[in-house]
Enzyme design. Structure first.
Site, short mmCIF file in Angstrom:
data_model
loop_
_atom_site.label_atom_id
_atom_site.label_comp_id
_atom_site.label_asym_id
_atom_site.label_seq_id
_atom_site.Cartn_x
_atom_site.Cartn_y
_atom_site.Cartn_z
N ASP A 39 41.89 19.53 47.45
CA ASP A 39 41.09 20.79 46.61
C ASP A 39 41.58 20.61 45.26
O ASP A 39 41.48 21.74 44.71
CB ASP A 39 41.90 21.98 47.31
CG ASP A 39 41.46 22.38 48.59
OD1 ASP A 39 40.34 21.81 49.17
OD2 ASP A 39 42.38 22.80 49.39
N HIS A 243 49.54 -4.12 28.70
CA HIS A 243 49.15 -2.75 29.20
C HIS A 243 50.34 -1.91 29.94
O HIS A 243 50.21 -1.61 30.92
CB HIS A 243 47.89 -3.07 30.33
CG HIS A 243 46.69 -3.72 29.49
ND1 HIS A 243 45.58 -4.27 30.09
CD2 HIS A 243 46.43 -3.50 28.15
CE1 HIS A 243 44.77 -4.49 29.21
NE2 HIS A 243 45.21 -4.19 28.11
N ASP A 260 50.41 2.34 21.30
CA ASP A 260 48.94 2.11 21.26
C ASP A 260 48.34 3.38 22.03
O ASP A 260 48.16 3.58 23.25
CB ASP A 260 48.54 0.98 22.04
CG ASP A 260 47.20 0.50 22.01
OD1 ASP A 260 46.43 1.43 21.80
OD2 ASP A 260 46.86 -0.55 22.25
N ASP A 271 41.17 4.52 18.59
CA ASP A 271 42.08 3.57 19.09
C ASP A 271 43.06 3.04 17.87
O ASP A 271 42.68 2.18 17.20
CB ASP A 271 41.30 2.24 19.62
CG ASP A 271 42.22 1.22 20.51
OD1 ASP A 271 43.29 1.51 20.68
OD2 ASP A 271 41.57 0.41 20.97
N HIS A 350 45.68 -12.54 22.84
CA HIS A 350 44.60 -11.68 23.25
C HIS A 350 43.58 -11.92 21.86
O HIS A 350 44.09 -12.24 20.78
CB HIS A 350 44.99 -10.18 23.49
CG HIS A 350 45.58 -9.64 22.17
ND1 HIS A 350 45.00 -9.11 21.02
CD2 HIS A 350 47.05 -9.15 22.00
CE1 HIS A 350 46.01 -8.49 20.17
NE2 HIS A 350 47.12 -8.65 20.94
N HIS A 354 37.65 -5.33 19.44
CA HIS A 354 36.30 -5.09 20.52
C HIS A 354 35.77 -3.93 19.89
O HIS A 354 35.88 -3.16 18.99
CB HIS A 354 37.02 -4.69 21.85
CG HIS A 354 38.03 -3.49 21.89
ND1 HIS A 354 37.57 -2.02 21.78
CD2 HIS A 354 39.55 -3.42 21.65
CE1 HIS A 354 38.69 -1.50 21.62
NE2 HIS A 354 39.82 -2.17 21.65
N HIS A 361 36.59 0.51 25.05
CA HIS A 361 35.95 -0.65 24.99
C HIS A 361 34.62 -0.54 25.19
O HIS A 361 34.10 -0.47 26.34
CB HIS A 361 36.67 -1.74 26.13
CG HIS A 361 37.97 -2.10 25.76
ND1 HIS A 361 38.33 -3.43 26.44
CD2 HIS A 361 38.97 -1.66 24.87
CE1 HIS A 361 39.59 -3.40 25.79
NE2 HIS A 361 40.02 -2.47 25.21
N GLU A 392 43.00 -5.98 15.55
CA GLU A 392 44.37 -5.57 16.22
C GLU A 392 45.25 -6.88 16.59
O GLU A 392 45.51 -7.15 17.85
CB GLU A 392 44.21 -4.57 17.49
CG GLU A 392 43.06 -5.07 18.59
CD GLU A 392 43.17 -4.41 19.86
OE1 GLU A 392 44.20 -4.39 20.42
OE2 GLU A 392 41.97 -3.78 19.95
N TYR A 396 54.14 -11.39 20.49
CA TYR A 396 54.86 -10.84 21.32
C TYR A 396 55.76 -11.97 21.80
O TYR A 396 55.34 -13.10 22.26
CB TYR A 396 54.04 -10.51 22.65
CG TYR A 396 52.79 -9.67 22.19
CD1 TYR A 396 52.96 -8.25 21.95
CD2 TYR A 396 51.65 -10.23 22.04
CE1 TYR A 396 51.81 -7.39 21.83
CE2 TYR A 396 50.39 -9.33 21.62
CZ TYR A 396 50.57 -8.00 21.33
OH TYR A 396 49.63 -7.41 20.98
N ARG A 413 52.08 -4.82 17.25
CA ARG A 413 50.69 -5.02 17.39
C ARG A 413 50.30 -3.89 16.29
O ARG A 413 50.97 -2.87 16.17
CB ARG A 413 49.97 -4.60 18.69
CG ARG A 413 48.41 -4.86 18.38
CD ARG A 413 47.84 -4.89 19.75
NE ARG A 413 48.00 -3.69 20.69
CZ ARG A 413 48.92 -3.69 21.83
NH1 ARG A 413 49.49 -4.73 22.17
NH2 ARG A 413 49.09 -2.56 22.55
N GLU A 415 46.95 -2.01 14.62
CA GLU A 415 45.76 -1.76 15.00
C GLU A 415 44.92 -0.77 14.34
O GLU A 415 45.48 0.42 14.36
CB GLU A 415 45.30 -1.45 16.57
CG GLU A 415 43.80 -1.24 17.03
CD GLU A 415 43.79 -0.92 18.52
OE1 GLU A 415 42.68 -1.13 19.10
OE2 GLU A 415 44.63 -0.55 19.33
#
Length: 446
Positions: A39, A243, A260, A271, A350, A354, A361, A392, A396, A413, A415
């Site tokens: 529901d 991520h 991020d 972004d 990476h 993008h 993306h 970006e 790391y 990072r 970006e």
């Protein structure tokens, strides 16, 4: 400008592309509602392709576009008015209001779609839809085609060709029109303000989700309907998880916090990533790596301009951290060898950007249409005014025996969102500081 004019322009352009291929009929569905649990549904978000052509926000809807040499007809199928359902779930336009409000030639009940489609597809040379995107849609298309073929004894012909509609729409969506650019600037400003709010709020002892709440508060306070994606709020070693989704750790003095996060406004994403010290001041090792990443971003932005290839900003960016890692003695091979072998990927794994647009993306090929692959590999897309890309770079450094203490568990990072224009590019997310000294100054004034 009339609110529907951008959508009319896009449908006209799509019709022109279809006409150049001999015409036919295009069918595009919006996204279905998705149950979250019993529901209860997830917050509704329409399909980007469908909304791009219609601006229609309700579920259970489809757009049909019929194109021939002489004319173009747009037909919107949507839910009928229903007083009882509107009491429970809210307003519905209904076909009559939808026709005028969304500037289509006709609007019909969604329940009539299966009955109408075999008639509308009759004698059309081709059908355009999202081939293979949804098995249920593919099956439905087969049923409609069977309905057309059942009319063959009456002299009716079924479409002889099928095209993936997304191929045409991807090329259209790759170049943002002035309407889209304006919305994306506003989305970028909201997200920048949210990042500034987070910087001013962060204190040692807070949990990551408390900082996330500040972001979400600012998004919604300024009218954003949704986050553009799940926010990453990663303190300390968590920033080395690209991520990261936990967002529940305690923030500690002496650590960095990587955020991020971006909002979605009227269907368009922003972004932004910023990395800053939880306690307000960078340590020596953190500052050394941070400045490397910032210099890499500057190099990438300088290559984000018309005529350059999509990969050029990445190629420019990756040289900077590789050179910096050599200086910090994190790599022990010559620069050219480190670049050729990809040794830097231990710390920078990476790509640098993008496409950005209705989806975070966003759609669009990264390979230039019509150019075959040569000895140098993929012929990357040529950047053109109206394209929007993220920039970006990052570093790391996970804890390891060969990593000195000052550099361990540091993820950085930076970006921004870049709108390519005739002069180069416009950084539409510049409202949040990124120079280390500026970040420290902002955090001192909390």
């Amino acid at each position: 400008m009339d609110a529907m004019q951008p959508y009319l322009n896009r449908r006209k352009r799509l019709a022109g592309e279809m006409r150049a291929r001999g015409g036919g009929i295009a069918v595009l569905f919006t996204a279905p509602e998705v149950p979250r649990n019993r529901d209860s549904d997830f917050p509704y978000r329409w399909d980007s392709y469908f909304y791009y052509l219609t601006g229609f926000p309700e579920p259970e809807a489809a757009l049909v576009l019929r194109v021939s040499d002489g004319c173009t007809e747009s037909v919107l199928f949507c839910r009928e008015k229903n007083e009882e359902r509107e009491i429970w779930d809210g307003f519905r336009f209904g076909p009559e209001a939808a026709r005028t409000q969304f500037a289509v030639d006709r609007a019909l009940p969604f329940a009539a779609l299966d009955e109408q489609m075999p008639q509308m597809m009759a004698d059309q040379p081709a059908v355009y839809y999202a081939l293979g995107a949804d098995g249920r849609l593919d099956a439905r298309m087969q049923t409609w085609l069977a309905g057309v073929r059942a009319q063959s004894r009456a002299g009716v012909a079924a479409p002889a060709q099928a095209y993936d509609l997304r191929v045409l729409l991807d090329e259209m969506r790759l170049i943002k029109d002035p309407f889209e650019q304006d919305v994306m600037r506003r989305a970028a400003k909201i997200s920048a303000d949210a990042h500034v709010r987070a910087m001013r709020t962060t204190r040692p002892g807070m949990r990551e989700y408390q900082v996330e709440a500040e972001l979400l508060h600012e998004f919604r306070r300024q009218g954003s309907q949704f986050p553009a994606y799940g926010s990453i709020v990663a303190g300390g070693a968590n920033a080395c998880v690209l991520h990261y989704r936990g967002n529940d750790a305690v923030l500690k003095d002496g650590e960095l916090l990587l955020i991020d996060a971006g909002c979605e406004l009227d269907g368009y994403a922003s972004d932004i990533t910023r990395t800053y010290p939880v306690g307000g001041r960078f340590t020596g090792g953190q500052r050394a790596l941070y400045d490397i990443v910032l210099d890499a971003q500057k190099a990438a932005i300088a290559e984000t301009r018309p005529g350059k290839r999509f990969a050029d900003p990445h190629d420019a960016a990756v040289k900077v951290p590789t050179r910096g890692l050599l200086t910090c003695r994190r790599l022990d091979v010559p620069l050219d060898a480190a670049l050729e072998s990809g040794a830097y990927r231990r710390f920078y794994m990476h790509r640098t950007g993008h496409w950005l647009g209705m989806d975070v993306h966003d759609c669009g090929e990264y390979r230039e249409p019509g150019e075959p692959a040569g000895q140098q590999g993929k012929p990357w897309r040529i950047l053109r005014p109206g394209m929007v890309v993220t920039v970006e770079p990052g570093i790391y450094v996970r804890a390891a025996d060969d990593v000195p203490e000052p550099f361990r568990d540091v993820g950085i990072r930076i970006e921004d969102d870049a709108l390519v224009n005739e002069a180069g590019c416009e950084i539409i997310t510049s409202g949040v500081p990124k120079a280390a000294a500026d970040i420290e100054a902002l955090m001192r004034d909390r």
